[in-house]
Scaffold this motif. Structure first.
Motif, PDB file in Angstrom:
ATOM      1  N   VAL A  20      77.131-104.200-103.176  1.00  0.00           N
ATOM      2  CA  VAL A  20      75.960-105.046-103.411  1.00  0.00           C
ATOM      3  C   VAL A  20      74.926-104.778-102.316  1.00  0.00           C
ATOM      4  N   PHE A  21      73.650-105.012-102.658  1.00  0.00           N
ATOM      5  CA  PHE A  21      72.589-104.933-101.663  1.00  0.00           C
ATOM      6  C   PHE A  21      72.725-106.114-100.709  1.00  0.00           C
ATOM      7  N   ALA A  22      72.348-105.909 -99.444  1.00  0.00           N
ATOM      8  CA  ALA A  22      72.384-107.000 -98.467  1.00  0.00           C
ATOM      9  C   ALA A  22      71.320-106.758 -97.413  1.00  0.00           C
ATOM     10  N   GLU A  23      70.863-107.833 -96.787  1.00  0.00           N
ATOM     11  CA  GLU A  23      69.924-107.749 -95.669  1.00  0.00           C
ATOM     12  C   GLU A  23      70.648-108.210 -94.415  1.00  0.00           C
ATOM     13  N   VAL A  24      70.505-107.427 -93.347  1.00  0.00           N
ATOM     14  CA  VAL A  24      71.132-107.786 -92.076  1.00  0.00           C
ATOM     15  C   VAL A  24      70.363-108.974 -91.499  1.00  0.00           C
ATOM     16  N   THR A  25      71.077-110.069 -91.233  1.00  0.00           N
ATOM     17  CA  THR A  25      70.417-111.272 -90.714  1.00  0.00           C
ATOM     18  C   THR A  25      70.691-111.499 -89.230  1.00  0.00           C
ATOM     19  N   GLU A  59      68.479-105.942 -87.252  1.00  0.00           N
ATOM     20  CA  GLU A  59      68.187-107.112 -88.081  1.00  0.00           C
ATOM     21  C   GLU A  59      67.033-106.785 -89.013  1.00  0.00           C
ATOM     22  N   GLY A  60      67.143-107.241 -90.256  1.00  0.00           N
ATOM     23  CA  GLY A  60      66.101-107.001 -91.245  1.00  0.00           C
ATOM     24  C   GLY A  60      66.329-105.747 -92.075  1.00  0.00           C
ATOM     25  N   ASP A  61      67.271-104.891 -91.675  1.00  0.00           N
ATOM     26  CA  ASP A  61      67.557-103.677 -92.449  1.00  0.00           C
ATOM     27  C   ASP A  61      68.208-104.039 -93.784  1.00  0.00           C
ATOM     28  N   ILE A  62      67.934-103.219 -94.789  1.00  0.00           N
ATOM     29  CA  ILE A  62      68.587-103.354 -96.085  1.00  0.00           C
ATOM     30  C   ILE A  62      69.756-102.374 -96.105  1.00  0.00           C
ATOM     31  N   VAL A  63      70.928-102.878 -96.453  1.00  0.00           N
ATOM     32  CA  VAL A  63      72.145-102.067 -96.448  1.00  0.00           C
ATOM     33  C   VAL A  63      72.898-102.286 -97.761  1.00  0.00           C
ATOM     34  N   GLU A  85      62.472 -96.549 -98.054  1.00  0.00           N
ATOM     35  CA  GLU A  85      63.383 -96.697 -99.184  1.00  0.00           C
ATOM     36  C   GLU A  85      63.551 -98.162 -99.559  1.00  0.00           C
ATOM     37  N   ALA A  86      63.640 -99.034 -98.554  1.00  0.00           N
ATOM     38  CA  ALA A  86      63.764-100.469 -98.808  1.00  0.00           C
ATOM     39  C   ALA A  86      62.516-100.993 -99.507  1.00  0.00           C
ATOM     40  N   ASP A  87      61.335-100.520 -99.077  1.00  0.00           N
ATOM     41  CA  ASP A  87      60.091-100.923 -99.732  1.00  0.00           C
ATOM     42  C   ASP A  87      60.092-100.489-101.195  1.00  0.00           C
ATOM     43  N   GLN A  88      60.586 -99.285-101.463  1.00  0.00           N
ATOM     44  CA  GLN A  88      60.652 -98.785-102.837  1.00  0.00           C
ATOM     45  C   GLN A  88      61.611 -99.645-103.679  1.00  0.00           C
ATOM     46  N   GLU A  92      60.531-101.761-107.061  1.00  0.00           N
ATOM     47  CA  GLU A  92      61.192-101.568-108.348  1.00  0.00           C
ATOM     48  C   GLU A  92      61.988-102.798-108.802  1.00  0.00           C
ATOM     49  N   GLY A  93      62.012-103.842-107.961  1.00  0.00           N
ATOM     50  CA  GLY A  93      62.645-105.087-108.344  1.00  0.00           C
ATOM     51  C   GLY A  93      64.151-105.141-108.162  1.00  0.00           C
ATOM     52  N   HIS A  94      64.732-104.215-107.422  1.00  0.00           N
ATOM     53  CA  HIS A  94      66.178-104.236-107.192  1.00  0.00           C
ATOM     54  C   HIS A  94      66.555-105.317-106.175  1.00  0.00           C
ATOM     55  N   ILE A  95      65.669-105.560-105.204  1.00  0.00           N
ATOM     56  CA  ILE A  95      65.911-106.592-104.190  1.00  0.00           C
ATOM     57  C   ILE A  95      64.642-107.423-104.022  1.00  0.00           C
ATOM     58  N   GLN A  96      64.784-108.625-103.430  1.00  0.00           N
ATOM     59  CA  GLN A  96      63.622-109.488-103.185  1.00  0.00           C
ATOM     60  C   GLN A  96      62.981-109.146-101.883  1.00  0.00           C
TER      61      GLN A  96
END
Length: 96
Positions: A20-25, A59-63, A85-88, A92-96
């Motif tokens: 699953v997609f996740a954001e490092v908090t 922190e804030g990276d998409i993984v 890549e995270a911006d893309q 494309e609507g894969h993540i918020q």
């Protein structure tokens, strides 16, 4: 503007069935990070040895994380996306 910034879509690594997609908090130390997954679950994710020295995670990276089968609040980090890549992924609507 360089050639690779021409707005062309890059083929990004997408999650496998068990990822699953996740954001490092939060950075927890000891090769662990707190992540907020796309399925709404907060998990403690482990950075595997093959990534520790080669890929810096902040922190804030998409993984991409792979949740553990036997303990749902834990996961392993399997991939980190660059900022572009995270911006893309967001566009494309894969993540918020």
């Amino acid at each position: 503007m360089s050639d690779d910034d021409s707005g062309g879509r890059e083929n990004l690594r997408m999650p496998d069935d068990d990822e699953v997609f996740a954001e490092v908090t939060n950075m927890l130390g000891a090769n662990r990070v707190a992540v907020r997954c796309a399925d709404g679950t907060e998990r403690t994710a482990r950075i595997p040895g093959r990534m520790q020295k080669r890929i810096w995670i902040r922190e804030g990276d998409i993984v991409l994380v792979e949740p553990w089968d036997w303990q749902d609040e834990k996961a392993d980090v399997t991939w980190r996306y660059e900022k572009a890549e995270a911006d893309q992924l967001r566009e494309e609507g894969h993540i918020q």
